[in-house]
Design an enzyme around this catalytic site. Structure first.
Site, PDB file in Angstrom:
ATOM      1  N   GLU A  87      93.331 -26.072 -41.505  1.00 43.19           N
ATOM      2  CA  GLU A  87      92.111 -25.542 -42.091  1.00 43.19           C
ATOM      3  C   GLU A  87      92.021 -25.683 -43.612  1.00 43.19           C
ATOM      4  O   GLU A  87      90.920 -25.731 -44.159  1.00 43.19           O
ATOM      5  CB  GLU A  87      91.974 -24.060 -41.716  1.00 43.19           C
ATOM      6  CG  GLU A  87      91.659 -23.811 -40.264  1.00 43.19           C
ATOM      7  CD  GLU A  87      90.285 -24.316 -39.866  1.00 43.19           C
ATOM      8  OE1 GLU A  87      89.286 -23.925 -40.508  1.00 43.19           O
ATOM      9  OE2 GLU A  87      90.212 -25.130 -38.926  1.00 43.19           O
ATOM     10  N   SER A 483      80.036  29.198   0.591  1.00 39.96           N
ATOM     11  CA  SER A 483      81.044  30.262   0.718  1.00 39.96           C
ATOM     12  C   SER A 483      82.250  30.065  -0.187  1.00 39.96           C
ATOM     13  O   SER A 483      83.047  30.995  -0.355  1.00 39.96           O
ATOM     14  CB  SER A 483      81.511  30.361   2.168  1.00 39.96           C
ATOM     15  OG  SER A 483      80.437  30.729   3.005  1.00 39.96           O
TER      16      SER A 483
END
Length: 833
Positions: A87, A483
């Site tokens: 690069e 219940s």
């Protein structure tokens, strides 16, 4: 001639001055408004947040950019050299801008007009662009980029610039940074990469998609070889190393999922909690390390138990028909079958699969479309014995006619769900390639497994399949607990002066809610015959509705509502008498928490899926632990550390004596009551079943001192589960499947009895002190002064009695009792009534 030279020199000097001035002017112009490059000193790139199960295995990852930050000092030197060669060859020598490279690029651009300009941006310029500027290809951006590059070089070292670059750069396939790319391309850390793999990664920034090794191997190898050549030219590697690396074949190895835990409902709820706590940016960019409370073994058990329970319920209510239908069974039926599989993927146990009925025989159905696993050719048979359960389903979950032969169940062209079976109901082996008929249930449910001492959620199953429905019934479904709410009514009763041996009339009951409202006449489940005078214990064990509402009316619903809110069941609950039977909307999570707080002696807990959260630097920013560990820190120099001790600073938020009385009565639910089948587990379980009106919702909650498990079963679109379905048939068996696994080889643990209670051996049915040899004796706990007297004189709460300390205005309205039995005044002074 001399004069000409002087004029030429003058013009050149003037041009140089103008050029320098122009450049200076441009730099001055574009220098204004530039981002502050000093922010790069505190580089915190978006990184992956990871969730782990309690055993350390990966649960989930969340990120916008798959990135793992690695300091430059931890990167291999050869990796740095490869990227510099590929690069920015003169990176270590230029001041931020490579003028030689820029000149070469300019000449190339002039020689190739019309083409996209060549960038020639070095590593420092790319850092300036990626971090501080946009990606717009304009002259002004290039000038601003160069100015920032100079400033960056003056402020930071070359190594720091490389660290920024190599952790930020995009390398294709969703990978940001070299560490993430190394893992996802080669399943290796940076230190494990070969020279060939390093060169390949270094070649990607120029065009990541073009050089993808899977899609474009020829160009990928060419780019890798170019990078290797540049590294040799720059003196980083020898010719022999270059040759060996070029000869190496790149092996794309996708990161393996072997250590990933599957718990989709749990992971999604954890994600939602983290999102609420840390925001979108914190979760998806913050690089959090999250240790969850998930126990993978318990989660797997809960998932399987829930699916098995839903399957068992579904089979009880018949066959709803084939999964799909192929109308034309011509030569290309396999193509249509493939389209069906793609449009409607099958969700369920991993052993289930889709098949097509190709022939119906007198005692079996022949099926095709199965995967050829080497033992068959994609075909098999479903014997009639594996179809007998497939009676027709009727309205309201009733059963219609049952089949007499395979043709009553399936026909040619039916797409059905099957599972390979090896033995029949009598345990005799089946022939090879025998399958059983299966059906994806249309009922659903949820399971939560929680530690009652801490609130840690060890498992969460939110439904049949997350792939089929992402709706989490454990936390998102608002349903009535029926219940399973009653223990909190009985807790309020214990606070109001009742005892487990108090007699309450189980008889027909009427309640007048006021002017213009119809009379409310509740009944016991399926209108079971009243018991007459019965102990409070029997009322809870047998889940008697009439006894429950009679107690609630007597002590006042305001007390019940206060208890329900105190235990976190509901934030807004009206003080209407029907609420005593669980007619309030809540969630499985809230009810499990409430039952867990009964089991832990009324110590406040916060349900949590997250044990600890660490930021990207490893600092703990959240910890869920209500207890304190004494002696867990470092010991003073030269001293022996004391043994660690867990201390719980929390104080009970409710009377522990009343709480334990209720828990002790709930132990009877799982030995003599509505969930008596759980007695076979051989351990104390404080449980409660729950069934709402018309059996629309069914529940079971079971607690031991170390685990509370909540189970819910019902339709997403509320409707009856069937006339005879109740919590003991649908939800309790799911609990039993889980408990058999999680408690295997673990000794039973009794509940801790709080100080101050008195133990009396009483007759279960009468609540009176037991006589020697009494076969019906149980251990009952009483608050001091409330023990049964043993004189046999018990009065019965029938609705006209009053308890001391209760405001008559809280009693809930007019009530009449059409049942018989003695009447009397209950003083609340500690006598047994």
């Amino acid at each position: 001639m001399i004069r000409f030279v002087k004029v030429l020199l003058a013009f050149c000097l003037a041009g140089l001055i103008v050029g320098i001035g122009t450049v200076a002017g441009l730099f001055w112009h574009f220098s204004h408004g530039l981002p502050d490059h000093k922010q790069l000193a505190d580089y915190q790139p978006p990184t992956v947040s990871r969730l782990y199960a309690a055993d350390g295995r990966l649960l989930a990852e969340y990120a916008r950019e798959k990135r793992i930050f690695v300091p430059v000092a931890a990167m291999p030197k050869r990796l740095l050299e490869a990227f510099v060669s590929a690069e920015d060859q003169r990176f270590y020598s230029h001041p931020g801008v490579d003028f030689i490279g820029m000149t070469r690029a300019a000449i190339t651009d002039l020689a190739n007009p019309g083409k996209r300009p060549e960038g020639a941006s070095g590593i420092t310029q790319q850092v300036a662009k990626n971090f501080l500027l946009s990606n717009q290809a304009t002259l002004s951006r290039k000038i601003r980029e160069a100015i920032l590059a100079f400033r960056i070089e003056q402020t930071y070292s070359k190594d720091h610039i490389l660290e920024l670059y190599l952790n930020e750069i995009y390398l294709g396939s969703g990978n940001y940074g070299v560490a993430s790319a190394a893992l996802n391309y080669f399943d290796r850390s940076l230190g494990e990469l070969s020279l060939s793999e390093i060169a390949y990664l270094a070649g990607l920034p120029k065009a990541p998609n073009r050089y993808n090794i899977v899609r474009n191997p020829q160009e990928a190898y060419a780019r890798r070889d170019y990078v290797l050549g540049r590294m040799r030219e720059d003196g980083y590697i020898t010719g022999a190393e270059e040759k060996a690396a070029k000869a190496e074949k790149l092996q794309y190895r996708k990161r393996g999922p072997t250590e990933v835990v599957t718990a989709d409902y749990f992971a999604e709820e954890a994600r939602r909690n983290l999102l609420a706590a840390y925001g979108d940016k914190g979760l998806y960019e913050g690089g959090l390390t999250v240790m969850t409370s998930l126990d993978p073994a318990i989660q797997e058990t809960a998932d399987k138990a829930l699916q098995a329970g839903l399957i068992a319920y579904d089979r009880r209510h018949g066959w709803r028909g084939p999964y799909a239908k192929i109308a034309d069974m011509g030569a290309d039926w396999q193509e249509e079958f493939a389209r069906i599989q793609q449009r409607r993927p099958l969700y369920g146990p991993s052993t289930w699969q889709l098949a097509v009925v190709t022939k119906v025989e007198p005692q079996a159905a022949v099926i095709g479309g199965l995967p050829d696993d080497g033992t068959n050719t994609g075909t098999g048979t479903v014997p009639f014995a594996e179809m007998r359960w497939a009676c027709k389903t009727g309205p309201d979950q009733t059963l219609g006619a049952c089949p007499g032969r395979p043709a009553n169940v399936v026909s040619v062209g039916d797409v059905i769900v099957v599972e390979k079976v090896e033995k029949d109901a009598s345990n005799k082996p089946y022939p090879a390639n025998t399958y059983g008929l299966r059906q994806v249930p249309n009922v659903n449910g949820a399971v939560i497994v929680m530690e009652p001492q801490t609130g840690r959620i060890l498992a969460m199953s939110g439904g049949w399949s997350y792939g089929m429905s992402q709706f989490n019934r454990a936390v998102q479904a608002q349903r009535q607990p029926g219940s399973s709410f009653k223990p909190f009514v009985y807790l309020a009763a214990m606070d109001a002066g009742f005892t487990p041996s108090t007699l309450v009339l189980d008889a027909p009951f009427e309640y007048n809610p006021g002017y213009g409202q119809p009379i409310w006449r509740p009944g016991n489940y399926q209108n079971e015959a009243p018991l007459g005078p019965a102990t409070v214990r029997r009322g809870l064990e047998q889940s008697r509705n009439l006894m429950t509402v009679r107690m609630a009316q007597q002590m006042g619903m305001k007390r019940v509502v206060e208890v329900a809110k105190e235990f976190g069941i509901a934030d807004n609950m009206s003080a209407y008498l029907p609420m005593a039977l669980g007619a309030v909307d809540t969630t499985v999570l809230r009810m499990t928490m409430a039952h867990a707080q009964l089991a832990n002696g009324a110590r406040r807990i916060t349900p949590s899926l997250i044990d600890r959260v660490q930021d990207r630097e490893g600092k703990t920013i959240y910890r869920h632990e209500p207890r304190i560990c004494e002696g867990c820190g470092p010991a003073p120099d030269g001293q022996k550390p004391p043994p660690p001790r867990i201390v719980d600073p929390r104080q009970p938020f409710h009377d522990p004596a009343s709480v334990y009385q209720v828990v002790n009565m709930m132990l009877g639910v799982t030995t003599r009551g509505t969930a008596a089948q759980l007695a076979a587990l051989g351990r104390p379980i404080a449980g409660k079943t729950g069934t709402t009106n018309d059996s629309k919702d069914t529940w079971f909650f079971g607690s031991t001192p170390d685990l509370t498990i909540g189970v819910y079963v019902g339709f997403d679109d509320p409707r009856t589960l069937g006339r005879n379905e109740q919590g003991s048939f649908t939800a309790a068996p799911i609990y039993e499947r889980i408990a058999k696994v999680v408690y295997k080889d673990k000794p039973p643990t009794p509940f801790r009895v709080p100080p101050g209670l008195r133990l009396v051996r009483v007759d279960h049915d009468t609540g009176q002190p037991a006589w020697p040899g009494d076969p019906n004796v149980i251990d009952e706990f009483f608050k001091p002064g409330t023990e049964p007297s043993g004189d046999g004189q018990q009065q019965v709460l029938d609705g006209s009695a009053s308890l001391s300390g209760i405001d008559p205005s809280e009693a809930g309205g007019p009530m009449s009792s059409s049942g018989g039995g003695p009447r009397g005044t209950l003083t609340g002074t500690g006598e047994t009534y």
